[in-house]
Design an enzyme around this catalytic site. Structure first.
Site, mmCIF file in Angstrom:
data_model
loop_
_atom_site.group_PDB
_atom_site.id
_atom_site.type_symbol
_atom_site.label_atom_id
_atom_site.label_comp_id
_atom_site.label_asym_id
_atom_site.label_seq_id
_atom_site.Cartn_x
_atom_site.Cartn_y
_atom_site.Cartn_z
ATOM 1 N N HIS A 286 -36.201 138.528 15.829
ATOM 2 C CA HIS A 286 -36.289 137.568 16.913
ATOM 3 C C HIS A 286 -35.155 136.562 16.803
ATOM 4 C CE1 HIS A 286 -39.466 135.559 14.138
ATOM 5 N NE2 HIS A 286 -38.366 134.877 14.013
ATOM 6 N N HIS A 329 -37.108 129.541 6.092
ATOM 7 C CA HIS A 329 -35.892 128.994 6.664
ATOM 8 C C HIS A 329 -35.432 127.764 5.897
ATOM 9 C CE1 HIS A 329 -32.945 128.311 9.733
ATOM 10 N NE2 HIS A 329 -33.485 127.201 10.177
ATOM 11 N N GLU A 335 -35.690 118.613 11.003
ATOM 12 C CA GLU A 335 -36.669 118.938 12.030
ATOM 13 C C GLU A 335 -37.917 118.063 11.917
ATOM 14 O OE1 GLU A 335 -37.544 123.002 11.259
ATOM 15 O OE2 GLU A 335 -35.506 123.707 11.618
ATOM 16 N N HIS A 359 -39.329 118.283 8.099
ATOM 17 C CA HIS A 359 -38.613 119.157 7.164
ATOM 18 C C HIS A 359 -37.131 118.802 7.275
ATOM 19 C CE1 HIS A 359 -42.084 122.172 8.033
ATOM 20 N NE2 HIS A 359 -42.413 121.319 7.070
ATOM 21 N N HIS A 365 -38.763 125.836 4.167
ATOM 22 C CA HIS A 365 -40.055 125.770 4.850
ATOM 23 C C HIS A 365 -40.284 127.078 5.597
ATOM 24 C CE1 HIS A 365 -37.015 124.185 7.646
ATOM 25 N NE2 HIS A 365 -37.766 124.653 8.636
#
Length: 431
Positions: A286, A329, A335, A359, A365
């Site tokens: 994705h 990631h 974020e 994060h 995370h």
């Protein structure tokens, strides 16, 4: 709430009047304005900004914005831009929903600064706040000279009465109030809670679509701007201003929402997040989360946002031989996430509507142990619909520094790290 009229489009030139004949023809500032009004320009960019990015509106109002008393400090200690200058933890942080207030609290009084970076003085960065209120603003008006406000309701409707007209807002909708625009927030449901991003940098705009083409993501025509609606009211009122990270107040003897007509492209607007046209893979893997970008505040580096606003709405997952939830990631950006509605597909529990997480840059995370195990065993021959959710992310290129009050808050989850503790070792070189 009664249904209001709106104008459609993002960044469009609008013209609207509540009394016929208000808008002058052929000139912006005639010697005498119709109906005994005053002409006033509200500029959101430098006068000499390129035409495609120039933002300004001409207002025709009962009294100029200059008519009010002297400013003095206004005390609301929980709202500020003090993001600290010392060490900032790389720890992953998460908060439970903020409790609704017991005492009578309006929108301004209910703002609580969570995190941020940069400053209004530097004209870069963001302030991230949450609000929890139970009373409409009464006799009080507010404007932010430091940045534009992106308001994301989570619980309870808002009626935002601005100088340029009224926006009615419900959860899963957002409002954008430009820097300097005066407004009042009313609470039709008696209690409300949500998120606010204060953007100190370049104004938020729709992102370019690149290879996606001419359609997709947020469509300009789905953004709604208000029509002129004025108040001709006198009384003992208060004007609260946020200026260079501090709050100030001044007496004002009339409602400043007295604009009878206006034209231009510097205007508040609203958008229904449920109208977002999500893009995704129909083969394998994705794409990056940038496919969920609603609005971006560009920086001086092409392709890098001062602040990006992305959402994770209802959508279908169909990719084959693929780990479908958000993958593990580490990101050069930082974020701040919130959840407006439903459940977030990367966490099995602990992230509730009204909650938040932070994060920061290069902090690892991703999904918790329960989500990893479920996704790893999922039947990929069938599509999976994420049908009941609305999460969002404020992403910034600079580290988002949590405030002391947010770090010490009782509703911060001190055990957040435990959600990854169950991720077991599966490695077996013999397999």
């Amino acid at each position: 709430m009664s249904r209001l009229e709106y104008q459609t489009g993002f960044g469009n030139e609008f013209a609207t009047e509540a009394v016929a004949g208000t808008l002058p023809e052929g000139r912006n500032s005639p010697q005498r304005v119709a109906h005994g009004l005053y002409a006033e320009q509200l500029s959101g960019t430098a006068f000499t900004a390129p035409r495609h990015s120039n933002r300004r509106s001409w207002l025709y109002r009962i009294r100029p914005a200059a008519v009010h008393g002297a400013f003095e400090p206004f005390v609301q200690a929980a709202l500020h831009n003090d993001f600290g200058g010392g060490a900032v933890t790389p720890e992953r942080l998460r908060w439970n929903p903020q409790a609704l207030p017991q005492a009578s609290t309006d929108f301004v009084e209910g703002l609580f600064t969570m995190a941020g970076n940069g400053s209004a003085a530097a004209q870069a960065g963001v302030g991230i706040h949450m609000y929890a209120a139970n009373r409409s603003m009464q006799g009080r008006f507010f404007y932010d000279a430091d940045g534009e406000l992106l308001i994301v309701p989570q619980q309870g409707r808002l009626r935002i009465a601005t100088e340029l007209g009224v926006l009615e807002l419900e959860p899963q909708e957002i409002a954008l109030v430009p820097r300097g625009v005066r407004f009042r927030v009313e609470l039709p449901d008696g209690a409300a809670r949500g998120y606010v991003c204060e953007n100190f940098g370049a104004q938020l705009r729709l992102p370019d679509l690149g290879p996606i083409g001419s359609n997709g993501l947020a469509n300009p025509r789905d953004f709604l701007a208000p029509v002129a609606a004025y108040e001709d009211v006198e009384g003992d009122f208060e004007l609260v201003a946020k200026f260079q990270g501090h709050l100030w107040r001044a007496d004002i003897g009339h409602s400043p929402l007295d604009v009878v007509g206006w034209h231009g492209n510097y205007t508040p607007c609203k958008y229904d997040l449920r109208r977002f046209n999500a893009i995704g893979s129909i083969s394998y893997d994705h794409p990056d989360p940038s496919i969920f970008l609603v609005l971006t505040s560009p920086s001086d580096t092409p392709g890098v946002g001062n602040m990006d606003f992305a959402i994770f709405p209802p959508r279908w997952l169909v990719a084959q031989d693929t780990f479908r939830p958000p993958w593990f990631h580490r990101n050069i950006a930082s974020e701040f996430m919130g959840l407006v509605h439903g459940a977030y597909d990367a966490k099995a529990e602990g992230f509730s509507p009204g909650g938040a997480s932070l994060h920061n840059c290069m902090t690892g995370h991703g999904p918790d142990a329960a989500t990893f195990e479920k996704a790893s065993a999922a039947d990929l021959s069938r599509p999976d619909v994420i049908a009941d959710t609305m999460a969002f992310m404020f992403e910034a290129r600079a580290v988002i520094r949590p405030t002391r009050q947010a770090f010490e808050a009782a509703h911060r989850q001190r055990d957040y790290q435990a959600c990854w503790a169950g991720l077991r070792k599966h490695f077996d070189p013999a397999k």
